[in-house]
Design a protein around this motif. Sequence first.
Motif, PDB file in Angstrom:
ATOM      1  N   GLU A 223       0.818  -1.214   0.000  1.00  0.00           N
ATOM      2  CA  GLU A 223       0.000   0.000   0.000  1.00  0.00           C
ATOM      3  C   GLU A 223       0.854   1.268   0.000  1.00  0.00           C
ATOM      4  N   GLU A 224       2.113   1.167   0.453  1.00  0.00           N
ATOM      5  CA  GLU A 224       2.953   2.356   0.601  1.00  0.00           C
ATOM      6  C   GLU A 224       4.059   2.425  -0.457  1.00  0.00           C
ATOM      7  N   TYR A 225       4.733   1.314  -0.687  1.00  0.00           N
ATOM      8  CA  TYR A 225       5.816   1.271  -1.669  1.00  0.00           C
ATOM      9  C   TYR A 225       5.220   1.067  -3.065  1.00  0.00           C
ATOM     10  N   LEU A 226       5.625   1.886  -4.030  1.00  0.00           N
ATOM     11  CA  LEU A 226       5.023   1.832  -5.362  1.00  0.00           C
ATOM     12  C   LEU A 226       5.385   0.563  -6.124  1.00  0.00           C
ATOM     13  N   GLY A 227       6.537  -0.005  -5.818  1.00  0.00           N
ATOM     14  CA  GLY A 227       6.933  -1.230  -6.513  1.00  0.00           C
ATOM     15  C   GLY A 227       7.753  -0.949  -7.765  1.00  0.00           C
ATOM     16  N   PRO A 228       8.502  -1.946  -8.231  1.00  0.00           N
ATOM     17  CA  PRO A 228       9.430  -1.752  -9.354  1.00  0.00           C
ATOM     18  C   PRO A 228       8.761  -1.315 -10.653  1.00  0.00           C
ATOM     19  N   ALA A 229       7.590  -1.868 -10.975  1.00  0.00           N
ATOM     20  CA  ALA A 229       6.959  -1.554 -12.260  1.00  0.00           C
ATOM     21  C   ALA A 229       6.569  -0.079 -12.335  1.00  0.00           C
ATOM     22  N   ALA A 230       5.886   0.425 -11.309  1.00  0.00           N
ATOM     23  CA  ALA A 230       5.461   1.825 -11.308  1.00  0.00           C
ATOM     24  C   ALA A 230       6.664   2.765 -11.282  1.00  0.00           C
ATOM     25  N   LEU A 231       7.713   2.396 -10.538  1.00  0.00           N
ATOM     26  CA  LEU A 231       8.895   3.253 -10.455  1.00  0.00           C
ATOM     27  C   LEU A 231       9.682   3.250 -11.760  1.00  0.00           C
ATOM     28  N   LEU A 232       9.736   2.120 -12.440  1.00  0.00           N
ATOM     29  CA  LEU A 232      10.375   2.081 -13.761  1.00  0.00           C
ATOM     30  C   LEU A 232       9.649   3.019 -14.727  1.00  0.00           C
ATOM     31  N   GLN A 233       8.309   2.991 -14.686  1.00  0.00           N
ATOM     32  CA  GLN A 233       7.521   3.872 -15.546  1.00  0.00           C
ATOM     33  C   GLN A 233       7.707   5.337 -15.138  1.00  0.00           C
ATOM     34  N   ALA A 234       7.843   5.590 -13.837  1.00  0.00           N
ATOM     35  CA  ALA A 234       8.080   6.962 -13.381  1.00  0.00           C
ATOM     36  C   ALA A 234       9.402   7.492 -13.934  1.00  0.00           C
ATOM     37  N   TYR A 235      10.435   6.662 -13.902  1.00  0.00           N
ATOM     38  CA  TYR A 235      11.741   7.088 -14.412  1.00  0.00           C
ATOM     39  C   TYR A 235      11.699   7.282 -15.926  1.00  0.00           C
ATOM     40  N   ARG A 236      10.844   6.504 -16.594  1.00  0.00           N
ATOM     41  CA  ARG A 236      10.719   6.664 -18.041  1.00  0.00           C
ATOM     42  C   ARG A 236      10.297   8.092 -18.400  1.00  0.00           C
ATOM     43  N   TRP A 237       9.430   8.709 -17.571  1.00  0.00           N
ATOM     44  CA  TRP A 237       8.988  10.070 -17.847  1.00  0.00           C
ATOM     45  C   TRP A 237       9.947  11.109 -17.274  1.00  0.00           C
ATOM     46  N   ILE A 238      10.612  10.766 -16.180  1.00  0.00           N
ATOM     47  CA  ILE A 238      11.577  11.702 -15.587  1.00  0.00           C
ATOM     48  C   ILE A 238      12.748  11.948 -16.540  1.00  0.00           C
ATOM     49  N   CYS A 239      13.186  10.917 -17.256  1.00  0.00           N
ATOM     50  CA  CYS A 239      14.346  11.084 -18.130  1.00  0.00           C
ATOM     51  C   CYS A 239      13.952  11.388 -19.576  1.00  0.00           C
ATOM     52  N   ASP A 240      12.668  11.637 -19.821  1.00  0.00           N
ATOM     53  CA  ASP A 240      12.208  11.987 -21.164  1.00  0.00           C
ATOM     54  C   ASP A 240      12.495  13.473 -21.406  1.00  0.00           C
ATOM     55  N   SER A 241      13.280  13.770 -22.442  1.00  0.00           N
ATOM     56  CA  SER A 241      13.697  15.147 -22.708  1.00  0.00           C
ATOM     57  C   SER A 241      12.516  16.057 -23.034  1.00  0.00           C
ATOM     58  N   CYS A 273      12.110 -10.129 -14.786  1.00  0.00           N
ATOM     59  CA  CYS A 273      11.468  -9.407 -15.883  1.00  0.00           C
ATOM     60  C   CYS A 273      11.525 -10.223 -17.172  1.00  0.00           C
ATOM     61  N   PRO A 274      10.394 -10.573 -17.758  1.00  0.00           N
ATOM     62  CA  PRO A 274      10.402 -11.368 -18.998  1.00  0.00           C
ATOM     63  C   PRO A 274      10.851 -10.576 -20.217  1.00  0.00           C
ATOM     64  N   LYS A 275      11.008  -9.256 -20.079  1.00  0.00           N
ATOM     65  CA  LYS A 275      11.457  -8.417 -21.189  1.00  0.00           C
ATOM     66  C   LYS A 275      12.912  -7.978 -21.027  1.00  0.00           C
ATOM     67  N   SER A 276      13.625  -8.552 -20.052  1.00  0.00           N
ATOM     68  CA  SER A 276      15.044  -8.245 -19.806  1.00  0.00           C
ATOM     69  C   SER A 276      15.283  -6.777 -19.472  1.00  0.00           C
ATOM     70  N   LEU A 277      14.340  -6.153 -18.783  1.00  0.00           N
ATOM     71  CA  LEU A 277      14.522  -4.768 -18.348  1.00  0.00           C
ATOM     72  C   LEU A 277      15.183  -4.749 -16.969  1.00  0.00           C
ATOM     73  N   ASP A 278      15.552  -3.556 -16.512  1.00  0.00           N
ATOM     74  CA  ASP A 278      16.282  -3.422 -15.243  1.00  0.00           C
ATOM     75  C   ASP A 278      15.592  -2.399 -14.336  1.00  0.00           C
ATOM     76  N   PRO A 279      14.475  -2.783 -13.704  1.00  0.00           N
ATOM     77  CA  PRO A 279      13.801  -1.846 -12.793  1.00  0.00           C
ATOM     78  C   PRO A 279      14.694  -1.404 -11.638  1.00  0.00           C
ATOM     79  N   ALA A 280      15.507  -2.307 -11.117  1.00  0.00           N
ATOM     80  CA  ALA A 280      16.386  -1.953  -9.991  1.00  0.00           C
ATOM     81  C   ALA A 280      17.357  -0.850 -10.396  1.00  0.00           C
ATOM     82  N   GLY A 281      17.871  -0.920 -11.618  1.00  0.00           N
ATOM     83  CA  GLY A 281      18.775   0.120 -12.098  1.00  0.00           C
ATOM     84  C   GLY A 281      18.087   1.462 -12.229  1.00  0.00           C
ATOM     85  N   ALA A 282      16.842   1.460 -12.703  1.00  0.00           N
ATOM     86  CA  ALA A 282      16.088   2.711 -12.833  1.00  0.00           C
ATOM     87  C   ALA A 282      15.825   3.331 -11.469  1.00  0.00           C
ATOM     88  N   ILE A 283      15.484   2.494 -10.489  1.00  0.00           N
ATOM     89  CA  ILE A 283      15.233   2.998  -9.135  1.00  0.00           C
ATOM     90  C   ILE A 283      16.510   3.586  -8.549  1.00  0.00           C
TER      91      ILE A 283
END
Length: 302
Positions: A223-241, A273-283
Motif C-alpha cells: 500500500e505504501e511502496y510503489l513497486g518496481p513496475a510503477a517506479l520504472l515507468q516513473a523514471y521513463r517520464w523523468i528522463c524523457d527530454s 522481468c520477462p522483457k530483460s529490463l532493469d527496474p532496480a537500475g532505474a530505481i
Amino acid sequence: MSKSLFRHVYGKAGGLLELGKKEAPQKFPVLEGHPAGRRHAEEATETFETIEKKRGATVKEFQIYRWNPDRPLHKPYLQSYFLDLTTCGPMVLDALQKIKAEDDSTLSYRRSCREGICGSCAMNIDGTNTVACLKPVDADTSKPTTITPLPHMFVIKDLVVDLTNFYQQYKSIEPWLKTRHLPEDGREHRQTPAERKRLDGLYECILCACCSSSCPAYWWNPEEYLGPAALLQAYRWICDSRDEFADKRLRALTEDQKRLYRCRTIKNCTKNCPKSLDPAGAIHKMKTRHLLSVPVEKAERR
C-alpha cells in the motif's frame, strides 16, 4: 592432365578450409539485441527437438493452482492435467489453452496477445514469475510443470489475481507527457536520436507485474511502496527530454520515503522481468538523482 587435376583438387580443398573458417550462421538474427527473446526462442527450439526425439514418451504432467471463490470453504489445491506434448504448441500458454479447450473449461487465467506484448498471462511457472506466452514448456516429462498465480497477490480465481492496487499505483505516477509550452512547430515535441535512446530499456515495460510480485519490499508494503513496475515507468517520464515536470515528478516520489526508498536493491525485479529490463537500475538512478539534488545536511536527516 595430372597438373590440372592436382590444381582442381587443391582448389576444392582450399574452398573447404575457407568454409570451415566461417562462423556458423547466427540463429534468430531478427532477435539481435533482445537477449530474453533469443533465449525463449532457443529454448522453444530445443523443446521441439527434444519432443521429436522422444516421440512415444511425451506425456507431461501440469500441476495447476485451483481456487474457486464460489466455494470459499474449500482450500486452494494443485490439480494435475496430463498432455501429450506432440499435440500441443511449444509454450506454456499453448498448454493452458489446450487444457481449457479439451479437458477443463472451468480453468481461469488471463491471456490476450500471445506475443509477450500485453502482459496479461503473467503467472508463476516452476517458481519463476514470467508470462506464459514466452515460457517454453519444459520437455522433461519425468517431472511436472507447476503453475501458480503471481505470489503475494489476492487471487480472484485460479490463476487470475487482483491488480487493482497495481494499476492505481501506476496511475499515481501520471504516466503521460506533461509540458508547459506547445511545440515550436505546433505539431510535435521533437527529440534527437540520443535523447530518444535514453528511453530504451524503459518504454518496453508491459505492466505484467512479474517484477512487483517478486519484490520482498513490495510484499511487505504494497500500500505504501510503489513497486518496481510503477517506479520504472516513473523514471521513463523523468528522463524523457520532452517532459517539463521531471523535478516535480521526482519530488512527488520522495515526499514520502516509503514510495521510493523502500527499495532494498534485492534485484528480484530485474531477474524476473520477462522483457530483460532493469527496474532496480532505474530505481537506483532516481535515488542518485534525488540525493545529488538536495543539500548534504538534508540528505543525512533522511
